[in-house]
Design a protein around this motif. Structure first.
Motif, PDB file in Angstrom:
ATOM      1  N   ARG A  32     -54.682 -33.712 172.786  1.00 42.87           N
ATOM      2  CA  ARG A  32     -54.789 -34.345 171.471  1.00 42.87           C
ATOM      3  C   ARG A  32     -54.154 -35.734 171.441  1.00 42.87           C
ATOM      4  N   GLY A  35     -55.368 -37.969 175.335  1.00 46.04           N
ATOM      5  CA  GLY A  35     -56.751 -38.095 175.754  1.00 46.04           C
ATOM      6  C   GLY A  35     -57.074 -37.225 176.960  1.00 46.04           C
ATOM      7  N   LEU A 105     -65.602 -40.401 178.059  1.00 49.33           N
ATOM      8  CA  LEU A 105     -64.223 -40.781 177.742  1.00 49.33           C
ATOM      9  C   LEU A 105     -63.505 -41.285 178.987  1.00 49.33           C
ATOM     10  N   ASP A 109     -57.028 -42.231 177.215  1.00 51.81           N
ATOM     11  CA  ASP A 109     -57.489 -42.920 176.010  1.00 51.81           C
ATOM     12  C   ASP A 109     -57.499 -41.901 174.874  1.00 51.81           C
ATOM     13  N   HIS A 111     -57.878 -39.776 171.540  1.00 51.52           N
ATOM     14  CA  HIS A 111     -58.804 -39.674 170.407  1.00 51.52           C
ATOM     15  C   HIS A 111     -58.426 -38.416 169.614  1.00 51.52           C
ATOM     16  N   LEU A 114     -61.180 -36.931 167.432  1.00 51.88           N
ATOM     17  CA  LEU A 114     -62.222 -36.288 168.232  1.00 51.88           C
ATOM     18  C   LEU A 114     -61.726 -34.956 168.782  1.00 51.88           C
ATOM     19  N   LEU A 144     -68.970 -37.614 168.121  1.00 55.15           N
ATOM     20  CA  LEU A 144     -68.519 -38.171 169.396  1.00 55.15           C
ATOM     21  C   LEU A 144     -69.002 -39.608 169.557  1.00 55.15           C
ATOM     22  N   GLU A 147     -67.108 -41.867 167.207  1.00 52.91           N
ATOM     23  CA  GLU A 147     -65.702 -42.044 167.566  1.00 52.91           C
ATOM     24  C   GLU A 147     -65.530 -43.064 168.689  1.00 52.91           C
ATOM     25  N   ILE A 148     -66.460 -43.101 169.633  1.00 52.00           N
ATOM     26  CA  ILE A 148     -66.317 -44.031 170.766  1.00 52.00           C
ATOM     27  C   ILE A 148     -67.135 -45.309 170.576  1.00 52.00           C
TER      28      ILE A 148
END
Length: 250
Positions: A32, A35, A105, A109, A111, A114, A144, A147-148
């Motif tokens: 969480r 990443g 991903l 990193d 997220h 996500l 997804l 989010e990216i």
């Protein structure tokens, strides 16, 4: 950036694992707060290892790990319960979720939003089948991609930024975003349906609303989102998709 301090009690899911030595595994996990990271689970292949029964996909875990190399060392892993291991189509769907994260991903990193969406989708696919499962997968794909930063705005035409007309049909294409649909675009949605999806995505907690919005249009979204994901993953067919086709052929 990798950190040398020990991290404890970190929420995580296993995405993939592979052999590292005769007794150890490399485990790709989605955490969480950090990443996607790679961990070496020393001794995990030994029958007596405490890692063996818990390092499974789609199971909520709490991990402790440390190190400053690209591959850090797993110190402990505890199962958090919640649902049994998915089977059949649900299991393949879970592998599909994981393959997308591994492909899209970068490591280290974070997220967190996500991660929470992934957790929600896993809970749905562990207990649902058929249409509910398809709606959950389309919800995950949309969230997804958003989010990216790979999902265009769904209430305007991408190239012109002109508002969508409610009764006009539009299609989502990898290199052009949303554009007017041709007569051959059977999977196209009308402007009001795309706008409804965008309104759901814009909510502060979008999962439940997007799931409802996807339920009515999941079959139309599937080929459009698949093409967009394949484009950004740089493949013509994802491995889990190929596996599903092979099983159906049998």
């Amino acid at each position: 950036m990798a950190t040398s301090k020990r991290i404890a009690d970190e929420p995580a899911y296993v995405l993939h694992r592979y052999d590292w030595s005769e007794t150890s595994l490399i485990v790709e996990v989605f955490t969480r707060h950090h990443g996607r990271i790679a961990l070496v689970a020393k001794g995990a292949k030994r029958p007596s290892s405490s890692f063996r029964p818990v390092l499974l996909p789609m199971q909520p875990l709490r991990l402790a790990f440390g190190g400053d190399a690209e591959i850090r060392t797993l110190k402990s892993a505890e199962w958090q319960g919640g649902h049994t291991m998915p089977r059949g189509d649900a299991l393949l769907s879970g592998y599909y979720l994981n393959e997308l994260l591994l492909a899209l991903l970068a490591r280290d990193d974070p997220h967190p939003a996500l991660f929470d969406i992934y957790s929600d989708v896993v809970q749905v696919i562990a207990s649902e089948h058929g249409e509910a499962l398809q709606a959950a997968l389309r919800t995950y794909e949309l969230l997804l991609l958003r989010e990216i930063g790979l999902l265009p705005q769904l209430d305007v035409q991408t190239m012109t930024l002109a508002p969508l007309q409610p009764s006009t049909r539009y299609t989502l294409v990898p290199e052009g975003g949303l554009r007017h649909a041709s007569d051959a675009d059977r999977a196209a949605l009308d402007g009001s349906q795309w706008a409804y999806l965008q309104a759901a995505l814009d909510l502060g907690a979008p999962f439940a609303a997007t799931l409802r919005a996807c339920a009515a249009v999941a079959s139309e979204l599937k080929p459009q989102l698949r093409a967009l994901l394949h484009y950004h993953c740089g493949v013509t067919t994802l491995r889990t998709r190929r596996m599903m086709l092979d099983i159906q052929a049998l």
